[in-house]
Design a protein around this motif. Structure first.
Motif, PDB file in Angstrom:
ATOM      1  N   HIS A   1     -10.275  -3.193  -1.519  1.00 55.90           N
ATOM      2  CA  HIS A   1     -11.115  -2.137  -2.074  1.00 55.90           C
ATOM      3  C   HIS A   1     -11.729  -2.673  -3.356  1.00 55.90           C
ATOM      4  O   HIS A   1     -11.344  -3.743  -3.858  1.00 55.90           O
ATOM      5  CB  HIS A   1     -10.298  -0.877  -2.381  1.00 55.90           C
ATOM      6  CG  HIS A   1      -9.582  -0.312  -1.192  1.00 55.90           C
ATOM      7  ND1 HIS A   1     -10.237   0.206  -0.091  1.00 55.90           N
ATOM      8  CD2 HIS A   1      -8.248  -0.177  -0.934  1.00 55.90           C
ATOM      9  CE1 HIS A   1      -9.359   0.645   0.794  1.00 55.90           C
ATOM     10  NE2 HIS A   1      -8.144   0.427   0.307  1.00 55.90           N
ATOM     11  N   TRP A   2     -12.626  -1.926  -3.940  1.00 54.20           N
ATOM     12  CA  TRP A   2     -13.234  -2.360  -5.190  1.00 54.20           C
ATOM     13  C   TRP A   2     -12.204  -2.445  -6.313  1.00 54.20           C
ATOM     14  O   TRP A   2     -12.356  -3.213  -7.266  1.00 54.20           O
ATOM     15  CB  TRP A   2     -14.364  -1.412  -5.596  1.00 54.20           C
ATOM     16  CG  TRP A   2     -13.885  -0.015  -5.949  1.00 54.20           C
ATOM     17  CD1 TRP A   2     -13.817   1.063  -5.124  1.00 54.20           C
ATOM     18  CD2 TRP A   2     -13.399   0.428  -7.230  1.00 54.20           C
ATOM     19  NE1 TRP A   2     -13.320   2.165  -5.789  1.00 54.20           N
ATOM     20  CE2 TRP A   2     -13.062   1.804  -7.090  1.00 54.20           C
ATOM     21  CE3 TRP A   2     -13.230  -0.189  -8.466  1.00 54.20           C
ATOM     22  CZ2 TRP A   2     -12.552   2.550  -8.144  1.00 54.20           C
ATOM     23  CZ3 TRP A   2     -12.715   0.568  -9.518  1.00 54.20           C
ATOM     24  CH2 TRP A   2     -12.393   1.916  -9.344  1.00 54.20           C
TER      25      TRP A   2
ATOM     26  N   ARG B   1      -4.861   6.668   2.712  1.00 53.86           N
ATOM     27  CA  ARG B   1      -6.099   7.198   2.138  1.00 53.86           C
ATOM     28  C   ARG B   1      -6.373   6.506   0.812  1.00 53.86           C
ATOM     29  O   ARG B   1      -5.522   6.487  -0.073  1.00 53.86           O
ATOM     30  CB  ARG B   1      -5.997   8.713   1.970  1.00 53.86           C
ATOM     31  CG  ARG B   1      -5.915   9.461   3.310  1.00 53.86           C
ATOM     32  CD  ARG B   1      -6.023  10.953   3.135  1.00 53.86           C
ATOM     33  NE  ARG B   1      -4.830  11.506   2.508  1.00 53.86           N
ATOM     34  CZ  ARG B   1      -4.711  12.801   2.163  1.00 53.86           C
ATOM     35  NH1 ARG B   1      -5.721  13.643   2.373  1.00 53.86           N
ATOM     36  NH2 ARG B   1      -3.606  13.235   1.621  1.00 53.86           N
ATOM     37  N   GLU B   2      -7.571   5.963   0.691  1.00 59.99           N
ATOM     38  CA  GLU B   2      -7.886   5.074  -0.423  1.00 59.99           C
ATOM     39  C   GLU B   2      -7.665   5.723  -1.783  1.00 59.99           C
ATOM     40  O   GLU B   2      -7.056   5.125  -2.673  1.00 59.99           O
ATOM     41  CB  GLU B   2      -9.335   4.595  -0.313  1.00 59.99           C
ATOM     42  CG  GLU B   2      -9.743   3.666  -1.454  1.00 59.99           C
ATOM     43  CD  GLU B   2     -11.188   3.223  -1.355  1.00 59.99           C
ATOM     44  OE1 GLU B   2     -11.686   2.648  -2.348  1.00 59.99           O
ATOM     45  OE2 GLU B   2     -11.815   3.453  -0.310  1.00 59.99           O
ATOM     46  N   VAL B   3      -8.154   6.943  -1.980  1.00 64.84           N
ATOM     47  CA  VAL B   3      -8.069   7.556  -3.297  1.00 64.84           C
ATOM     48  C   VAL B   3      -6.623   7.768  -3.719  1.00 64.84           C
ATOM     49  O   VAL B   3      -6.251   7.552  -4.884  1.00 64.84           O
ATOM     50  CB  VAL B   3      -8.855   8.892  -3.336  1.00 64.84           C
ATOM     51  CG1 VAL B   3      -8.242   9.921  -2.395  1.00 64.84           C
ATOM     52  CG2 VAL B   3      -8.905   9.434  -4.770  1.00 64.84           C
ATOM     53  N   PHE B   4      -5.749   8.137  -2.759  1.00 62.00           N
ATOM     54  CA  PHE B   4      -4.341   8.357  -3.104  1.00 62.00           C
ATOM     55  C   PHE B   4      -3.594   7.040  -3.274  1.00 62.00           C
ATOM     56  O   PHE B   4      -2.689   6.935  -4.114  1.00 62.00           O
ATOM     57  CB  PHE B   4      -3.677   9.236  -2.046  1.00 62.00           C
ATOM     58  CG  PHE B   4      -4.122  10.665  -2.108  1.00 62.00           C
ATOM     59  CD1 PHE B   4      -3.620  11.533  -3.069  1.00 62.00           C
ATOM     60  CD2 PHE B   4      -5.073  11.145  -1.229  1.00 62.00           C
ATOM     61  CE1 PHE B   4      -4.037  12.846  -3.149  1.00 62.00           C
ATOM     62  CE2 PHE B   4      -5.508  12.466  -1.293  1.00 62.00           C
ATOM     63  CZ  PHE B   4      -4.993  13.311  -2.252  1.00 62.00           C
ATOM     64  N   ASP B   5      -3.978   6.042  -2.494  1.00 63.97           N
ATOM     65  CA  ASP B   5      -3.385   4.719  -2.691  1.00 63.97           C
ATOM     66  C   ASP B   5      -3.695   4.226  -4.102  1.00 63.97           C
ATOM     67  O   ASP B   5      -2.821   3.712  -4.808  1.00 63.97           O
ATOM     68  CB  ASP B   5      -3.930   3.744  -1.645  1.00 63.97           C
ATOM     69  CG  ASP B   5      -3.085   2.481  -1.535  1.00 63.97           C
ATOM     70  OD1 ASP B   5      -2.010   2.419  -2.160  1.00 63.97           O
ATOM     71  OD2 ASP B   5      -3.502   1.558  -0.806  1.00 63.97           O
TER      72      ASP B   5
ATOM     73  N   SER C   1       0.856  -1.189   0.000  1.00 61.44           N
ATOM     74  CA  SER C   1       0.000   0.000   0.000  1.00 61.44           C
ATOM     75  C   SER C   1       0.887   1.233   0.000  1.00 61.44           C
ATOM     76  O   SER C   1       1.951   1.261   0.616  1.00 61.44           O
ATOM     77  CB  SER C   1      -0.904  -0.009   1.236  1.00 61.44           C
ATOM     78  OG  SER C   1      -1.678   1.173   1.285  1.00 61.44           O
ATOM     79  N   GLN C   2       0.444   2.281  -0.709  1.00 67.39           N
ATOM     80  CA  GLN C   2       1.241   3.502  -0.843  1.00 67.39           C
ATOM     81  C   GLN C   2       0.690   4.672  -0.028  1.00 67.39           C
ATOM     82  O   GLN C   2       1.348   5.700   0.098  1.00 67.39           O
ATOM     83  CB  GLN C   2       1.319   3.909  -2.314  1.00 67.39           C
ATOM     84  CG  GLN C   2       1.952   2.867  -3.219  1.00 67.39           C
ATOM     85  CD  GLN C   2       3.432   2.690  -2.947  1.00 67.39           C
ATOM     86  OE1 GLN C   2       4.133   3.618  -2.566  1.00 67.39           O
ATOM     87  NE2 GLN C   2       3.922   1.474  -3.115  1.00 67.39           N
TER      88      GLN C   2
ATOM     89  N   VAL D   1      -8.331  -5.899  -6.944  1.00 60.74           N
ATOM     90  CA  VAL D   1      -8.060  -6.952  -7.928  1.00 60.74           C
ATOM     91  C   VAL D   1      -7.697  -6.368  -9.296  1.00 60.74           C
ATOM     92  O   VAL D   1      -6.713  -6.805  -9.908  1.00 60.74           O
ATOM     93  CB  VAL D   1      -9.248  -7.929  -8.031  1.00 60.74           C
ATOM     94  CG1 VAL D   1      -9.066  -8.886  -9.207  1.00 60.74           C
ATOM     95  CG2 VAL D   1      -9.394  -8.718  -6.729  1.00 60.74           C
ATOM     96  N   PRO D   2      -8.439  -5.370  -9.826  1.00 59.44           N
ATOM     97  CA  PRO D   2      -8.015  -4.780 -11.099  1.00 59.44           C
ATOM     98  C   PRO D   2      -6.595  -4.203 -11.060  1.00 59.44           C
ATOM     99  O   PRO D   2      -5.844  -4.336 -12.038  1.00 59.44           O
ATOM    100  CB  PRO D   2      -9.054  -3.675 -11.337  1.00 59.44           C
ATOM    101  CG  PRO D   2     -10.270  -4.139 -10.622  1.00 59.44           C
ATOM    102  CD  PRO D   2      -9.769  -4.841  -9.407  1.00 59.44           C
ATOM    103  N   VAL D   3      -6.215  -3.578  -9.949  1.00 62.75           N
ATOM    104  CA  VAL D   3      -4.867  -3.019  -9.838  1.00 62.75           C
ATOM    105  C   VAL D   3      -3.826  -4.135  -9.812  1.00 62.75           C
ATOM    106  O   VAL D   3      -2.753  -4.013 -10.418  1.00 62.75           O
ATOM    107  CB  VAL D   3      -4.752  -2.122  -8.582  1.00 62.75           C
ATOM    108  CG1 VAL D   3      -3.294  -1.904  -8.198  1.00 62.75           C
ATOM    109  CG2 VAL D   3      -5.423  -0.775  -8.844  1.00 62.75           C
TER     110      VAL D   3
END
Length: 264
Positions: free
Chosen positions: A154-155, A68-72, A64-65, A158-160
């Protein structure tokens, strides 16, 4: 022209033209996986000289980077897209009049069934034994715990992870096989010298995971390299590598749950 003759058609350039190619190869590797190899060598020396055994150390592949979800999400996407510019660069450098860089290394959709079949076969030959080899390395204490994904659920997780798998496959197979095999052939190297040299490079940038992954990826490099010299196409290699990494990244939580002593 057959696929095998396509790769074999690469001929050595005159000696006066070789210094420029050597500089090009050095720059490409310095911008991409050669840089990773140097960092990995330093990392394994650091790990091996610590008081903590390798078997008790960890390496994160898709950490994880941001909290905060949006920035990750943004960091993950950008971190997987920007390395593909090096892939685009080598395809551009391989471009010839009347022959694209894609076609030259077989990174196209002209033989989808054959490429998918070859990729699936390579996954069975390399992917499954590779997972078992990793488990053996863990048992013998030669491999650190490789956390293939520590991303929160998160949603987009898997795509990432699928994007990360595709990025790694394109980065490694296009640069280390398609590009490097072509340039080393032009520099006068023999077939098996190229295969073994590229395999050692492939293993070296996985050294941060321990000595087991170095050997396993070097073996993978020999098999993939031999297949490329036979088929003249990197697409089956990209397919196989993508499947291997998707299984590793997405299946990691399941592996931890089933075999915590090995994967946790």
């Amino acid at each position: 022209m057959s696929e095998t003759r396509t790769w074999s058609a690469e001929v050595a350039v005159p000696r006066e033209s070789r210094p420029r190619l050597w500089w090009e190869v050095a720059i490409i590797l310095g911008l991409s996986l050669g840089q990773s190899a140097i960092y990995s060598v330093i990392t394994i020396v650091d790990r091996a000289t610590q008081s903590t055994p390798l078997s008790q150390q960890k390496a994160e592949v898709n950490p994880s980077q941001s909290s905060r979800e949006v920035f990750d999400f943004l960091y993950q996407v950008l971190g997987n897209l920007f390395p593909l510019f090096a892939v685009a660069l080598v395809i551009y450098l391989l471009w010839q009049p009347q022959r694209s860089g894609f076609r030259r290394i077989g990174l196209d959709l002209t033989r989808p069934a054959r490429d998918l079949g070859g990729g699936a076969l390579l996954f069975l030959v390399i992917g499954i034994p590779g997972i078992l080899f990793y488990a053996l390395g863990r048992i013998l204490g030669l491999t650190v715990t490789v956390e293939a994904s520590t991303l929160n659920a998160h949603w987009w997780t898997v795509p990432v992870l699928i994007l990360a798998a595709l990025r790694a496959a394109l980065q490694e197979e296009v640069i280390v096989v398609g590009y490097l095999f072509t340039r080393l052939r032009q520099l006068g190297w023999g077939t098996w010298t190229i295969i073994l040299g590229a395999a050692v490079l492939r293993g070296s940038y996985h050294l941060y995971q321990g000595f087991g992954p170095f050997v396993g990826n070097a073996i993978m490099g020999v098999v993939f390299g031999w297949c490329y010299t036979r088929w003249g196409r990197v697409m089956p290699l990209v397919v196989a590598h993508t499947i291997i990494d998707i299984v590793s990244f997405v299946g990691y939580p399941l592996a931890v749950a089933l075999w915590p002593a090995i994967f946790a």
